[in-house]
Design a protein around this motif. Structure first.
Motif, PDB file in Angstrom:
ATOM      1  N   PHE A 206     -53.002 -14.645 -37.332  1.00 30.62           N
ATOM      2  CA  PHE A 206     -53.797 -13.667 -36.589  1.00 30.62           C
ATOM      3  C   PHE A 206     -55.289 -13.898 -36.788  1.00 30.62           C
ATOM      4  O   PHE A 206     -56.089 -12.985 -36.755  1.00 30.62           O
ATOM      5  N   ARG A 209     -57.231 -13.667 -33.315  1.00 28.96           N
ATOM      6  CA  ARG A 209     -57.274 -12.282 -32.915  1.00 28.96           C
ATOM      7  C   ARG A 209     -58.378 -11.537 -33.674  1.00 28.96           C
ATOM      8  O   ARG A 209     -59.156 -10.793 -33.083  1.00 28.96           O
ATOM      9  N   TYR A 243     -52.624  -8.930 -27.375  1.00 34.43           N
ATOM     10  CA  TYR A 243     -53.777  -8.535 -28.178  1.00 34.43           C
ATOM     11  C   TYR A 243     -54.704  -7.632 -27.370  1.00 34.43           C
ATOM     12  O   TYR A 243     -55.804  -8.039 -26.990  1.00 34.43           O
TER      13      TYR A 243
END
Lengths: 545, 166
Positions: A206, A209, A243
Motif C-alpha cells: 500500500f 496508495r 482507492y
C-alpha cells in the motif's frame, strides 16, 4: 507562475502557519481513518474551540505517518510529541498538555527504532502536510523543481541529472529511470504520453496508495518534469478504483495545480504544456503490467502484448510513452532540488536512494516505512518492525507480492537491493513485505499465491492460463496429503515451463512463490506428501479459500 | 456504408442515465471511454445489466462483444445486482495469514453465503477483495463502506447484524 510568485505563496503560507504556536497533526490516511481518526480530529477541533485557543492551536488533517498498527495517530509538530491509539476522549488532555507542557498521556518516542532507522525522501511530506492544500506543499519546497527545470534547464539536462542520480524504477524491475526517459526523448514523434502506474495490485502493498493520499502533488510534479524531459503533452494516472481516498486527493490536487498554472497550458510562461487525466483501474492485477495497463487506458481488456516494441517506442495509441511507477515519479523532484550527487550518495553501489515498504503480517509494528537501500532484512523486521509478537518464532518474509518469494531466516542478513533479493530467489517488487511466523504453513502460502496468479491470469497465453491452474491443482493435492513424490516432480517441471514460456511478467514470475518455498521449506512439502504434520497447519486454515 | 445518426436515445426516463451519458460525452463518446463509462454505470445503478451494456455499446460505438468482454474481464464490475448491504472481506496476503479465512467461514455458517453470493432475501452480499491496502490493520473488512480493522469473527458477525438491523 514564476519562481518569484511561487516563493511568495510559500512565504505567505509559512507566515500564516507561524501565527499558530502549536500544530496538531491528525493522520487522516486510510489506515487511521478506519481506526476512527475523523472522530479524533473533530474532538480536537471542538476542544480547541471550547478552550478559546483557536488562534494558537492549528489542528490539521495530514497524510500517513507510517505506524498504521498504532492508529489513530496524533503528532504535535511543535514539540515533537506523538500519540498512538488516540480516542476522542483524550482530546482535552492533548490540548491541555500543549499549554502546560505536561505529559499526562503515554507517547511514542521519536527515538524508537521504528522512526530512527528510517530515511525519508518519498515520504518526507507524508504526515506533515495537508494533502488537500497545494499551498502547504509549496511551503515545503513543492513545485520549485518543476519551475526551475522548465525555465532554466533543457530537457537533456534534466535527463542527465536523473541518469547521474542512478534512480531505478520502483515498480519492481529496477530499470534505470534516466535510460527510459532518454529513450522516449530520442524518438522523433510529435505526440507522446506520460503514464503514472498507480495500479498497485500486489496484495500486501500500500505504498503508492499512501503517497497518493498523503502527498499527491509530489507525483504530479514528478510527472510534469518527466513530460518536459521527454517532450510529452499529456499524462495519465492509472489508479485503482479500490482507492477512493487516493483518487479524491489526486483529483483535488490536479484541479489546484491547474488553477495555479502549474499544470495546463504554457506552464510558467515557458511554452511547455502538460495536462493530466485520471483513469480508474477496475480490479485486474495484470493491468500493473505496462502493456496491459496501456490497453486498459485505451478502454480495452487489459491483456499484455509482446515487447518489443517497448512502450518507449510504441505505447498509448501507438505513440512513444513514458511509464513509471508512483514512487519513481515521487523521487524526481527531490533529485532535482538537492542534486543527483546527494541522491547517489544514499544506498548501495547499484541501488541508489531509498525504498518504501509496506510492512505487514506477523510483526509488531505494521505500517509504512522508508529505508535506505542496502539495509538488511533483519534490521527491517527485528528493529523497525519490532520482531514477531507473542513470543512466536520468525519463519519467512515474503517480498514482491505474488511475483516474489519467501525468504527464510538464514538469508535475513542479505541487504535490500535489486540484485541481492534476486539472488535469494525473490524480487524487490513494488514494496510489499509480509512477515510470517511458525504458524504459517508454507505449502498453504504457495497455494495462496498460485491461486491468486491463476485467477488473475488474463488468459492470453497458454502456459500461464493452463499452467497455473495445473500448479494449483497439484498444490491442493499436496496440501491435502493426497500427493505422491511424482506430483512434486511434476510441479517443479511445470514451474520451469511456466517461468520460461509465459508472455508477460505475471506468468513468468508466478512460479516464484512455489520455487522459493520449495527451495527453503522442502521439508514441509515432503511432510504433507507423507501425511505427517508439517508443524504449522491449523484446522481453520483448511477452511474455505 | 452506414450513416451515423448521432448518439442513441437514453433507455428510459430514469435520471441516472443522464449521469452515464454525461461521462460518455465528457470523453467525446470515444471508444477509449469504455471503462470510465462502465464505472459510472456501476456507481449509479450498482451493477451492469444488459440494457446498460447495450446502451454503452451504442453510445460509444463499440461492438457489444467488446463491452461484454471488458465488463467480465475486470473483477470490479458485477453483472448481478448486489444485496442491500455489502460486506467485503479482504483476502490480501497479510489478511490471509492473520485470519481472513476464519472471517469467511464464520459468515458462511451464519448467513449461508459464500464469496460472490447474496442471501436469498437480497439483504446481504458477501464479496472478497484482493487487497484493501489496509494491511497494517489485518485482517480487514468493509461493512457498507466502513472499514473495520483487526476484526475477529465474532465481532465481524456482530457488525453485520448491526449494519442490517440498526
Amino acid at each position: 507562475m514564476t519562481i518569484e510568485e511561487l516563493r511568495k505563496i510559500a512565504e505567505s503560507e509559512r507566515e500564516a502557519q507561524n501565527k499558530f504556536s502549536h500544530h496538531v497533526c491528525v493522520c487522516m490516511a486510510a489506515g487511521c481513518q478506519s481506526s476512527g481518526a475523523a472522530d479524533v480530529r473533530d474532538a480536537l477541533l471542538k476542544e480547541v474551540a471550547e478552550s478559546g485557543m483557536r488562534n494558537e492551536v492549528h489542528v490539521k488533517g495530514v497524510g500517513c505517518m507510517g505506524l498504521c498498527s498504532a492508529g489513530p495517530l496524533v503528532a504535535v509538530e511543535t514539540d515533537g510529541k506523538m500519540y498512538a491509539n488516540v480516542t476522542p476522549d483524550e482530546a482535552p488532555e492533548i490540548v491541555r498538555d500543549l499549554d502546560t507542557g505536561a505529559d499526562s498521556l503515554k507517547q511514542l518516542s521519536a527515538e524508537d527504532p521504528f522512526f530512527r532507522r528510517q530515511r525519508k525522501i518519498v515520504l518526507e511530506n507524508s504526515g506533515v502536510i495537508d494533502p488537500e492544500r497545494i499551498e502547504d506543499y509549496i511551503a515545503h519546497d513543492g513545485y520549485f523543481a518543476l519551475v526551475h527545470a522548465i525555465t532554466e534547464l533543457t530537457p537533456l539536462e534534466v535527463i542527465q541529472q536523473i541518469l547521474k542520480s542512478g534512480l531505478r524504477g520502483r515498480g519492481g524491475a529496477g530499470y534505470p529511470t534516466g535510460l527510459k526517459w532518454s529513450t522516449v526523448a530520442k524518438t522523433g514523434e510529435q505526440k507522446k504520453y506520460v503514464v503514472c502506474n498507480a495500479d498497485e495490485g500486489d496484495p500486501g502493498a500500500f505504498m503508492d496508495r499512501a503517497v497518493l493520499e498523503s502527498d499527491p502533488h509530489r507525483v504530479l510534479e514528478g510527472m510534469a518534469i518527466g513530460a518536459y524531459a521527454v517532450g510529452a503533452q499529456k499524462g495519465y494516472v492509472y489508479v485503482r478504483a479500490e482507492y477512493p481516498l487516493a483518487v479524491k486527493n489526486l483529483k483535488t490536487a490536479i484541479r489546484q495545480a491547474e488553477r495555479l498554472g502549474l499544470l495546463g497550458n504554457d506552464i510558467a510562461g515557458s511554452g511547455f504544456s502538460f495536462h493530466v487525466d485520471i483513469r480508474l483501474g477496475a480490479g485486474a492485477f495484470v493491468c500493473g503490467e505496462e502493456t496491459a495497463l496501456m490497453a486498459s487506458i485505451e478502454g480495452k481488456r487489459g491483456t499484455p502484448r509482446p515487447r518489443p516494441p517497448y512502450p518507449a517506442q510504441e505505447g498509448l495509441w501507438g505513440c512513444p510513452t513514458l511509464i513509471n511507477n508512483v514512487e519513481t515519479f515521487a523521487n524526481v523532484a527531490p533529485i532535482l532540488r538537492h542534486g543527483p550527487e546527494w541522491f547517489a550518495a544514499i544506498g548501495t553501489e547499484k541501488s541508489k536512494g531509498t525504498k518504501v515498504f509496506a510492512l505487514a503480517g506477523q510483526v509488531s509494528n505494521t505500517g509504512l516505512i522508508e529505508v535506505p537501500m542496502g539495509i538488511t532484512l533483519r534490521e527491517i523486521i527485528h528493529e523497525i518492525g519490532g520482531g514477531v509478537p507473542d513470543g512466536r518464532k520468525f519463519k519467512a518474509v515474503q517480498t514482491g507480492g505474488p511475483s516474489g518469494g519467501c525468504i527464510p531466516e538464514e538469508h535475513l542478513d542479505s541487504p535490500v537491493d535489486y540484485e541481492s533479493l534476486a539472488r535469494v530467489g525473490s524480487i524487490m517488487g513494488s514494496g510489499g513485505m509480509i512477515v510470517m511466523d511458525e504458524t504459517s504453513c508454507m505449502v498453504d502460502v504457495a497455494k495462496y499465491f498460485t491461486d491468486f496468479c491463476r485467477s488473475e491470469s488474463c488468459g492470453k497465453c497458454v502456459p500461464c492460463r493452463a499452467g497455473t491452474e495445473q500448479m494449483y491443482g497439484l498444490l491442493c493435492k499436496i496440501a491435502a496429503s493426497q500427493a505422491t513424490e511424482a506430483d512434486l516432480a511434476l510441479l517443479e517441471e511445470l514451474c520451469d515451463l511456466v517461468r520460461n514460456t509465459s508472455l508477460c511478467g505475471l506468468g513468468q514470475s508466478s512460479p516464484n512463490g512455489v520455487l522459493t518455498t520449495l527451495r527453503y521449506f522442502r521439508k514441509e512439502y515432503e511432510a504433507h506428501i507423507a501425511g505427517q504434520p508439517c508443524g504449522a497447519c491449523r484446522p481453520e486454515k483448511e477452511a474455505e479459500l | 456504408m452506414q450513416t451515423y445518426l448521432g448518439p442513441p436515445q437514453l433507455p428510459s426516463d430514469d435520471k441516472r442515465w443522464k449521469i452515464v451519458d454525461a461521462t460518455a460525452r465528457r470523453y467525446g463518446r470515444e471508444p477509449h471511454a469504455l471503462i470510465e463509462t462502465l464505472h459510472t454505470v456501476q456507481e449509479t445503478f450498482g451493477y451492469l445489466d444488459e440494457i446498460a451494456l447495450r446502451f454503452v455499446a451504442a453510445t460509444l460505438r463499440v461492438p457489444l462483444s467488446r463491452v461484454y468482454g471488458a465488463a467480465t474481464f475486470y473483477h470490479f464490475f458485477t453483472l448481478k445486482p448486489q444485496g442491500k448491504h455489502t460486506c467485503v472481506v479482504c483476502t490480501g496476503t497479510a489478511c490471509y495469514i492473520k485470519g481472513a479465512p476464519a472471517l469467511l467461514s464464520a459468515i458462511e455458517r451464519q448467513h449461508g453465503i459464500k464469496p460472490g453470493q447474496t442471501t436469498p432475501d437480497g439483504e446481504l452480499s458477501l464479496v472478497t477483495a484482493r487487497c484493501l491496502g489496509s494491511c497494517g490493520l489485518a485482517p480487514a473488512a468493509v461493512m457498507d463502506g466502513a472499514v473495520l480493522g483487526k476484526i475477529a469473527p465474532t465481532e465481524m458477525l456482530a457488525r453485520i447484524q448491526k449494519g442490517m438491523h440498526p
